[in-house]
Design a protein around this motif. Structure first.
Motif, mmCIF file in Angstrom:
data_model
loop_
_atom_site.group_PDB
_atom_site.id
_atom_site.type_symbol
_atom_site.label_atom_id
_atom_site.label_comp_id
_atom_site.label_asym_id
_atom_site.label_seq_id
_atom_site.Cartn_x
_atom_site.Cartn_y
_atom_site.Cartn_z
ATOM 1 N N MET A 89 0.827 -1.175 0.000
ATOM 2 C CA MET A 89 0.000 0.000 0.000
ATOM 3 C C MET A 89 0.878 1.247 0.000
ATOM 4 O O MET A 89 1.933 1.282 0.601
ATOM 5 C CB MET A 89 -0.898 -0.011 1.221
ATOM 6 N N ALA A 90 0.432 2.272 -0.597
ATOM 7 C CA ALA A 90 1.217 3.485 -0.776
ATOM 8 C C ALA A 90 1.509 4.199 0.538
ATOM 9 O O ALA A 90 2.571 4.766 0.690
ATOM 10 C CB ALA A 90 0.503 4.424 -1.740
ATOM 11 N N THR A 91 0.608 4.178 1.494
ATOM 12 C CA THR A 91 0.820 4.955 2.714
ATOM 13 C C THR A 91 1.869 4.329 3.625
ATOM 14 O O THR A 91 2.332 4.980 4.539
ATOM 15 C CB THR A 91 -0.493 5.128 3.506
ATOM 16 N N MET A 92 2.235 3.107 3.419
ATOM 17 C CA MET A 92 3.209 2.449 4.281
ATOM 18 C C MET A 92 4.650 2.804 3.913
ATOM 19 O O MET A 92 5.531 2.670 4.721
ATOM 20 C CB MET A 92 3.037 0.928 4.227
ATOM 21 N N LEU A 93 4.892 3.225 2.710
ATOM 22 C CA LEU A 93 6.237 3.535 2.282
ATOM 23 C C LEU A 93 6.635 4.923 2.762
ATOM 24 O O LEU A 93 5.918 5.886 2.541
ATOM 25 C CB LEU A 93 6.343 3.453 0.753
ATOM 26 N N LYS A 94 7.778 5.024 3.425
ATOM 27 C CA LYS A 94 8.210 6.310 3.958
ATOM 28 C C LYS A 94 8.465 7.323 2.857
ATOM 29 O O LYS A 94 8.298 8.508 3.057
ATOM 30 C CB LYS A 94 9.458 6.137 4.817
ATOM 31 N N SER A 95 8.884 6.869 1.692
ATOM 32 C CA SER A 95 9.156 7.795 0.597
ATOM 33 C C SER A 95 7.882 8.495 0.139
ATOM 34 O O SER A 95 7.938 9.531 -0.503
ATOM 35 C CB SER A 95 9.793 7.059 -0.580
ATOM 36 N N ASN A 96 6.723 7.935 0.477
ATOM 37 C CA ASN A 96 5.444 8.516 0.073
ATOM 38 C C ASN A 96 4.902 9.516 1.079
ATOM 39 O O ASN A 96 3.914 10.192 0.797
ATOM 40 C CB ASN A 96 4.409 7.408 -0.139
ATOM 41 N N ASP A 97 5.504 9.616 2.260
ATOM 42 C CA ASP A 97 4.970 10.479 3.316
ATOM 43 C C ASP A 97 4.817 11.924 2.852
ATOM 44 O O ASP A 97 3.805 12.560 3.129
ATOM 45 C CB ASP A 97 5.850 10.414 4.558
ATOM 46 N N THR A 98 5.800 12.447 2.172
ATOM 47 C CA THR A 98 5.735 13.830 1.706
ATOM 48 C C THR A 98 4.591 14.005 0.715
ATOM 49 O O THR A 98 3.833 14.970 0.796
ATOM 50 C CB THR A 98 7.064 14.243 1.054
ATOM 51 N N ALA A 99 4.467 13.072 -0.212
ATOM 52 C CA ALA A 99 3.405 13.160 -1.211
ATOM 53 C C ALA A 99 2.034 13.074 -0.556
ATOM 54 O O ALA A 99 1.112 13.822 -0.915
ATOM 55 C CB ALA A 99 3.576 12.051 -2.252
ATOM 56 N N ILE A 100 1.888 12.203 0.413
ATOM 57 C CA ILE A 100 0.606 12.058 1.096
ATOM 58 C C ILE A 100 0.291 13.323 1.887
ATOM 59 O O ILE A 100 -0.854 13.787 1.902
ATOM 60 C CB ILE A 100 0.598 10.797 1.980
ATOM 61 N N ALA A 101 1.305 13.912 2.510
ATOM 62 C CA ALA A 101 1.096 15.176 3.233
ATOM 63 C C ALA A 101 0.645 16.272 2.274
ATOM 64 O O ALA A 101 -0.231 17.078 2.611
ATOM 65 C CB ALA A 101 2.381 15.579 3.953
ATOM 66 N N VAL A 102 1.213 16.305 1.079
ATOM 67 C CA VAL A 102 0.813 17.298 0.074
ATOM 68 C C VAL A 102 -0.633 17.055 -0.345
ATOM 69 O O VAL A 102 -1.422 17.998 -0.468
ATOM 70 C CB VAL A 102 1.757 17.266 -1.149
ATOM 71 N N MET A 103 -1.012 15.794 -0.529
ATOM 72 C CA MET A 103 -2.396 15.482 -0.903
ATOM 73 C C MET A 103 -3.365 15.884 0.211
ATOM 74 O O MET A 103 -4.435 16.435 -0.059
ATOM 75 C CB MET A 103 -2.546 13.985 -1.209
ATOM 76 N N GLN A 104 -2.977 15.636 1.466
ATOM 77 C CA GLN A 104 -3.826 16.034 2.579
ATOM 78 C C GLN A 104 -3.981 17.556 2.619
ATOM 79 O O GLN A 104 -5.076 18.068 2.865
ATOM 80 C CB GLN A 104 -3.249 15.519 3.900
ATOM 81 N N GLN A 105 -2.909 18.270 2.361
ATOM 82 C CA GLN A 105 -2.961 19.733 2.323
ATOM 83 C C GLN A 105 -3.895 20.209 1.215
ATOM 84 O O GLN A 105 -4.683 21.129 1.414
ATOM 85 C CB GLN A 105 -1.550 20.306 2.124
ATOM 86 N N MET A 106 -3.806 19.565 0.047
ATOM 87 C CA MET A 106 -4.687 19.921 -1.069
ATOM 88 C C MET A 106 -6.149 19.721 -0.676
ATOM 89 O O MET A 106 -7.006 20.558 -0.966
ATOM 90 C CB MET A 106 -4.350 19.068 -2.309
ATOM 91 N N LEU A 107 -6.428 18.598 0.003
ATOM 92 C CA LEU A 107 -7.798 18.308 0.411
ATOM 93 C C LEU A 107 -8.280 19.284 1.495
ATOM 94 O O LEU A 107 -9.441 19.704 1.485
ATOM 95 C CB LEU A 107 -7.910 16.862 0.895
ATOM 96 N N GLN A 108 -7.384 19.658 2.408
ATOM 97 C CA GLN A 108 -7.753 20.633 3.441
ATOM 98 C C GLN A 108 -8.088 21.983 2.816
ATOM 99 O O GLN A 108 -9.050 22.640 3.228
ATOM 100 C CB GLN A 108 -6.621 20.790 4.459
ATOM 101 N N GLU A 109 -7.315 22.402 1.839
ATOM 102 C CA GLU A 109 -7.598 23.659 1.141
ATOM 103 C C GLU A 109 -8.946 23.594 0.433
ATOM 104 O O GLU A 109 -9.690 24.566 0.406
ATOM 105 C CB GLU A 109 -6.468 23.980 0.153
ATOM 106 N N ARG A 110 -9.246 22.425 -0.116
ATOM 107 C CA ARG A 110 -10.542 22.239 -0.771
ATOM 108 C C ARG A 110 -11.673 22.342 0.251
ATOM 109 O O ARG A 110 -12.728 22.932 -0.028
ATOM 110 C CB ARG A 110 -10.564 20.886 -1.494
ATOM 111 N N CYS A 111 -11.462 21.778 1.447
ATOM 112 C CA CYS A 111 -12.477 21.852 2.512
ATOM 113 C C CYS A 111 -12.728 23.292 2.940
ATOM 114 O O CYS A 111 -13.870 23.670 3.225
ATOM 115 C CB CYS A 111 -12.044 21.027 3.724
ATOM 116 N N ILE A 112 -11.674 24.084 2.997
ATOM 117 C CA ILE A 112 -11.819 25.494 3.378
ATOM 118 C C ILE A 112 -12.590 26.248 2.300
ATOM 119 O O ILE A 112 -13.484 27.037 2.593
ATOM 120 C CB ILE A 112 -10.435 26.129 3.627
#
Length: 152
Positions: free
Chosen positions: A1-24
């Motif tokens: 799964m993508a979220t388990m790989l540490k190299s993906n942490d930055t990308a997932i954080a960016v996606m979460q930020q994008m979604l938070q901005e959308r929520c606002i």
């Protein structure tokens, strides 16, 4: 799964930020994200499976955002299972103004380094005092005075 790989942490954080901005920007979207049957892990799995199905290796942030929003918008959506992949975030391209500023800074730094080097080379070099050898025992000391102070 993508979220388990540490190299993906930055990308997932960016996606979460994008979604938070959308929520606002769109508060009704926050309600959709709060759906207990949806998760960030599921969204990442859906995203990866859709990109894999498309055959693409690289997608832009708009495509990522559209897929994430689609995942949270639809109640009945197939996550597509776990996909083993690496997700990376590309750095945005610099504007011409940013490039010009960086070039100017680099030139200024280069000039300063060159000036330091020139100053270092032009500094008078410290001369070591002349070492005279002491006369050996029993030798006569023959010293002739010199008006110029140099030994010839």
């Amino acid at each position: 799964m993508a979220t388990m790989l540490k190299s993906n942490d930055t990308a997932i954080a960016v996606m979460q930020q994008m979604l938070q901005e959308r929520c606002i920007a769109e508060p009704s979207f926050a309600i959709k994200m709060a759906n207990p049957s949806k998760s960030m892990e599921g969204a990442v799995n859906y995203l990866c499976s859709q990109i894999q199905k498309s055959g693409l290796c690289v997608v832009d942030d708009t495509t990522v955002m559209n897929l994430l929003v689609h995942y949270f918008d639809e109640n009945e959506i197939e996550e597509g299972g776990k996909v083993n992949c690496n997700i990376v975030v590309g750095k945005p391209e610099l504007s011409e103004e940013d490039k010009a500023n960086l070039k100017e800074q680099a030139m200024e730094q280069y000039k300063e380094e060159q000036l330091r080097e020139i100053r270092r080379q032009n500094q008078p070099k410290a001369t070591a005092p002349k070492h005279t050898t002491a006369p050996k025992a029993g030798e006569e000391i023959n010293v002739q005075p010199n008006l110029f102070g140099d030994d010839f």
